[in-house]
Structure formats: C-alpha cells, structure tokens
Design an enzyme around this catalytic site. Structure first.
Site, PDB file in Angstrom:
ATOM      1  N   LYS A  68       0.826  -1.199   0.000  1.00 25.02           N
ATOM      2  CA  LYS A  68       0.000   0.000   0.000  1.00 25.02           C
ATOM      3  C   LYS A  68       0.868   1.259   0.000  1.00 25.02           C
ATOM      4  O   LYS A  68       0.401   2.346  -0.282  1.00 25.02           O
ATOM      5  CB  LYS A  68      -0.932  -0.010   1.201  1.00 25.02           C
ATOM      6  CG  LYS A  68      -2.052  -0.997   1.000  1.00 25.02           C
ATOM      7  CD  LYS A  68      -3.049  -0.975   2.105  1.00 25.02           C
ATOM      8  CE  LYS A  68      -4.133  -2.003   1.804  1.00 25.02           C
ATOM      9  NZ  LYS A  68      -4.917  -2.331   2.949  1.00 25.02           N
ATOM     10  N   ARG A  69       2.125   1.084   0.366  1.00 21.77           N
ATOM     11  CA  ARG A  69       3.006   2.260   0.382  1.00 21.77           C
ATOM     12  C   ARG A  69       3.325   2.746  -1.025  1.00 21.77           C
ATOM     13  O   ARG A  69       3.581   3.915  -1.235  1.00 21.77           O
ATOM     14  CB  ARG A  69       4.298   1.942   1.143  1.00 21.77           C
ATOM     15  CG  ARG A  69       4.147   2.163   2.641  1.00 21.77           C
ATOM     16  CD  ARG A  69       5.369   1.704   3.370  1.00 21.77           C
ATOM     17  NE  ARG A  69       5.470   0.245   3.358  1.00 21.77           N
ATOM     18  CZ  ARG A  69       6.538  -0.425   2.988  1.00 21.77           C
ATOM     19  NH1 ARG A  69       7.609   0.220   2.597  1.00 21.77           N
ATOM     20  NH2 ARG A  69       6.551  -1.743   3.030  1.00 21.77           N
TER      21      ARG A  69
END
Ligand code: GLU
Length: 482
Positions: A245-246
C-alpha cells in the site's frame, strides 16, 4: 453468436486497488474489443470482512474509471443455496466426501507434520471410515465439512498469457468445498458462478494460479468445461518488491484525490503489462479497445512507475478542454481555502485564462492550487533565494519606474505590457530580465511560473500596482536593516 463473457470479481474487504483495477480494465477492454459482455460479481461470502460501504467504493471506483458493466451484479452472499446444490452433486457422484474431523484434531496433525518437516495433507481419515460409521455420524447430526476427492494424475491448462502450466495432483490437498457452518467456500463458489454466468475467459492476477488448479479439478469433478484462463503478471513497486500500500495509493479513488485525471489513470494502468504492439503511449480508450488483445500482455511482472503516471497526467492536463479543467481543479482550489464555487462561477472568463496560463507547467490537478496560490492570495512571503538575488536598491529603483508606467497604461494587456517593459529596459540601459525577474518575484513571491505578461494581464492593473508597491516597501525595509 458472440460468446465472450468476462467478469471482475472483487472481494469487498478493501478498496479497489490498482491490481484489481487493472484486472477490471483488461477484462473490460477484452470484452469491448470482442463485442462481448463485461460482468461484475461481488465475492462477499466472508461477511465479517465485507461491508456495504466497500461495495459502494468499489462500484464508484469502476464507474470513475469508466468501466461499465453489462448485467446486474451478482452477489455471492445471496447464492449459498446454489453452491450447496453443486456440493450435493459432487457428493452423489463420489467426487467429494464428508469430513467430520474436528478443527483441533486437524490442527494437531498439521503441527506434527510441521515438526517432521513434511507437507501436511489431509490424511483422508473420513473417506476411509467404514460405511456404517459414516452413516452413524450422518444420522447423529454431527456437523461436517465436505472435501473434494482429488484424483491421481496431473492438472494441466494452457494459459493464454503464461502458456502451458501444470501441477501434479499429489501436491493438492483434498480441500474443503463446504464448511461445517454452511459458509460458502471460495474456490467452489467461483467455479459455480463462472459456470452459471457463462464466463468464457477468466482474466485475473497470476497470484490466483494455485486456485486455478483447484478450480479446474472442481470443473472436472462436475463434468463441466472450464473457461479459458489468462493470468496477468503482478505489479511490482519501483524497487521490484511486491507492491504494498506504500507504493502508489491504496485505492483507485485516492488517485482522484491526489490530482490525477481518470483518463491518465486508465491509460497508465492499461500499459502496466500490456502494449498496443507499437510505441504509442498516450491513447484514447477507443484506441485501447481497438488494439487490445491478450497475447500482447507481457508475462513478466509490471513495474509501477509513478513518474510515468505524473508525466502522463501532465499530458492529459495539457490536452484537456479549459472549461472541463476548471471543474476538475475546482475542488482542490476550494479545499485549499483559495476560493469558493460562487467566485469561480462568476469569474469564468478569468478562470479560463488562469488554467490556460498554468496548464503547461502542471502535472497534477493539485498543482494549480499549490503553484498558483498567489493568484488568489496577495499576502505571501518572498522566496528567500530570489529576494537575495532580485531585491536590491537598484531593482527598487527600476520597479518604481515600472510602477509609474504601469499606472499610466491605458490598455493593460499582454502586448502593451511587453512593449512597455522592453521600452523601459532599453531606456534604462538594462536587459529586460533585470526587470522581469524582480517583477515576477514582487507579484508572485516566487521565481518560477507562467509568462510574466500573461500573469500581469490576469492580475489586472490595480492588483499589479498594489503588489509592486508592497515589494518596493519591502525592499526599502531590507535596505534600512542592512
Ligand atoms: N475475489 C478475487 C480477488 O479479489 C477474485 C479472483 C477471480 O477473479 O477469480 O482477487
């Protein structure tokens, strides 16, 4: 008759992330290219992890991307009875069997296998129970799960992207196809639904290949023809690690909030693993539909390059109609507290000039508010480096002369401003730049931006005079303090 029917099957336990969005886009492009149907199925059997809000987010994300679906969406949570019928069939044909093993017992066996460092498989304890024992257990009403009976041999399929792939069935456990508490089981539900929805091609991430073997075994056990499979490669982060998700954003709607145009996002996602077969990069949706084919999907992993997305977004901003652009940047200007709907609506002509002056330099829709802040706010600090360079006693003198000329101009437009500035610089025996840079800093607080004369016309005579006066005062104060 055209029988291409594809689907996207998101689980509403999270937002529509870029991987699912790409699978959706590839399915949609394939369907549109082949004149087939693109369908939607919500895999919401795990109630504890599904929510109505997430379903809405997913639907809205697909709509934002322009991926319209052709029939009413299917919800797996409403189809438990259907799945049970297929389980019954498998039991009747002896391709599946009941399993009364308690979870604690199974866990213990797994633990023992782990200690011995052997792969844990279900030992078919319940399959091998004597018939009378099975009957007794069944009559007792003891809850049971149902397991598929994996035959000996090999499971092979010819993937449209990956090519031929196979797995020895000995590596596949007699997995559960119906839980003792009646909840649907993923692989069975997928097979039943894909069959009943008439799905011709399953196009999904290659992290599902392990499931595909299991699903093919279920199709075979049910004597059904499996669809064609096309497993698309993973999307990796820039450092080639598995995308988290980063990297990028968690959900596709975040891209909208970050200032990306949907056309750019769609174009960018389409090229994550697919190419039209030539060096085109900026493509309309119609062009993508026309050239889409599964055999041009690269089987190696795609890399998420946000810089490329930013470049692409800039291209789409430049190509965007200015009226539409105003509406696209409107929420960002308002959110930044720079203006209001009313202000924008009542100064449309001015806004058109504003976006036209700014669009060359903007990569994100948010850049208009960030880089163009000074159009809306007149109290700003002067960039320190620029002030050191351009604000001195000499430039104060030039700016004073320039202010007088500005005040006397009858026509305050780009042409007249430019002629006047050049005339003044000639008169003073200086380069135009010696006036242009301090003026820009005085008017905007920064040293970069659109053409100075465009800017000045946009600000108007009064505003330019006000800002120049403020800068001259400011320079006077630095001189005194020096
Ligand atoms: N629910 C699965 C997912 O979100 C869908 C897999 C499939 O397309 O069969 O990954």
């Amino acid at each position: 008759m055209n029988n291409v029917r594809v689907r996207i099957a998101p689980s509403p336990s999270g937002r529509l992330h870029i991987g699912t969005a790409r699978a959706a886009l590839f399915n949609w492009l394939f369907a549109r290219n082949r004149g087939g149907k693109f369908l939607l199925r919500v895999e919401d059997t795990d109630e504890s992890r599904s929510s109505k809000e997430m379903i809405d987010v997913i639907f809205n994300s697909l709509k934002w991307l322009g991926l319209d679906w052709d029939e009413e969406p299917i919800f797996q949570s409403k189809r438990l009875d259907v799945y049970n019928k297929y389980v019954e069939k498998l039991l009747e044909s002896s391709n599946a069997y009941r399993c009364w093993c308690k979870p604690e017992v199974l866990k213990q066996k797994q633990e023992e296998a782990r200690k011995k460092k052997i792969t844990s498989r279900y030992d078919r304890h319940c399959l091998n129970l004597p018939d009378d024992k099975k009957e007794k257990l069944l009559d007792s009403g003891e809850p049971f799960a149902v397991r598929i009976l994996i035959p000996e041999g090999k499971t092979v399929f010819n993937d449209l992207i990956v090519g031929e792939t196979s797995r020895d069935n000995s590596e596949i456990d007699d997995f559960i196809i119906a839980r003792s508490d009646g909840r649907a089981v993923y692989n069975l539900a997928v097979v039943v639904d894909d069959h009943e929805m008439g799905i011709s091609h399953v196009i999904r991430g290659n992290d599902h290949i392990t499931n595909t073997y299991k699903q093919i075994l279920i199709y075979k056990a049910l004597s059904l023809e499996p669809p064609r499979f096309a497993h698309i490669p993973l999307i990796l982060g820039k450092d080639r690690s598995k995308m988290s998700k980063r990297d990028g954003a968690a959900g596709i709607t975040d891209y909208e909030k970050m200032g990306y145009m949907k056309e750019a996002v769609v174009n960018f996602i389409a090229l994550l693993g697919w190419s039209p077969g030539d060096d085109r990069e900026i493509m309309t949706v119609d062009e993508m539909i026309e050239s889409f084919s599964l055999d041009r999907i690269n089987p190696s992993n795609a890399i998420l390059d946000m810089e490329k997305l930013n470049w692409m977004n800039g291209e789409y901003i430049r190509a965007c109609d200015n009226n539409r652009l105003i509406d696209l940047i409107r929420p960002f200007l308002i959110e930044a507290g720079l203006t209001t709907h009313l202000w924008i609506n009542s100064r449309w002509e001015w806004m058109l000039k504003f976006v036209s002056a700014m669009k060359e330099r903007c990569k994100l829709l948010t850049d208009f508010a960030e880089q163009g802040r000074y159009f809306f706010v007149d109290k700003f600090d002067y960039e320190e480096k620029g002030a050191l360079k351009y604000f001195g006693p000499e430039s104060a003198g030039y700016l004073k002369r320039w202010l007088e000329i500005i005040g006397s101009l009858e026509r305050f437009d780009v042409v007249n401003l430019e002629t006047s500035l050049r005339g003044l610089s000639e008169g003073l025996g200086i380069k135009p730049a010696a006036l242009i840079h301090p003026t820009r800093l005085a008017l905007t607080g920064t040293t970069k931006g659109p053409s100075l004369f465009d800017l000045m016309e946009l600000f108007g005579q009064q505003e330019c005079m006000k800002r120049l006066t403020r800068a001259i005062d400011f320079i006077g104060k630095i001189d005194k303090n020096a």
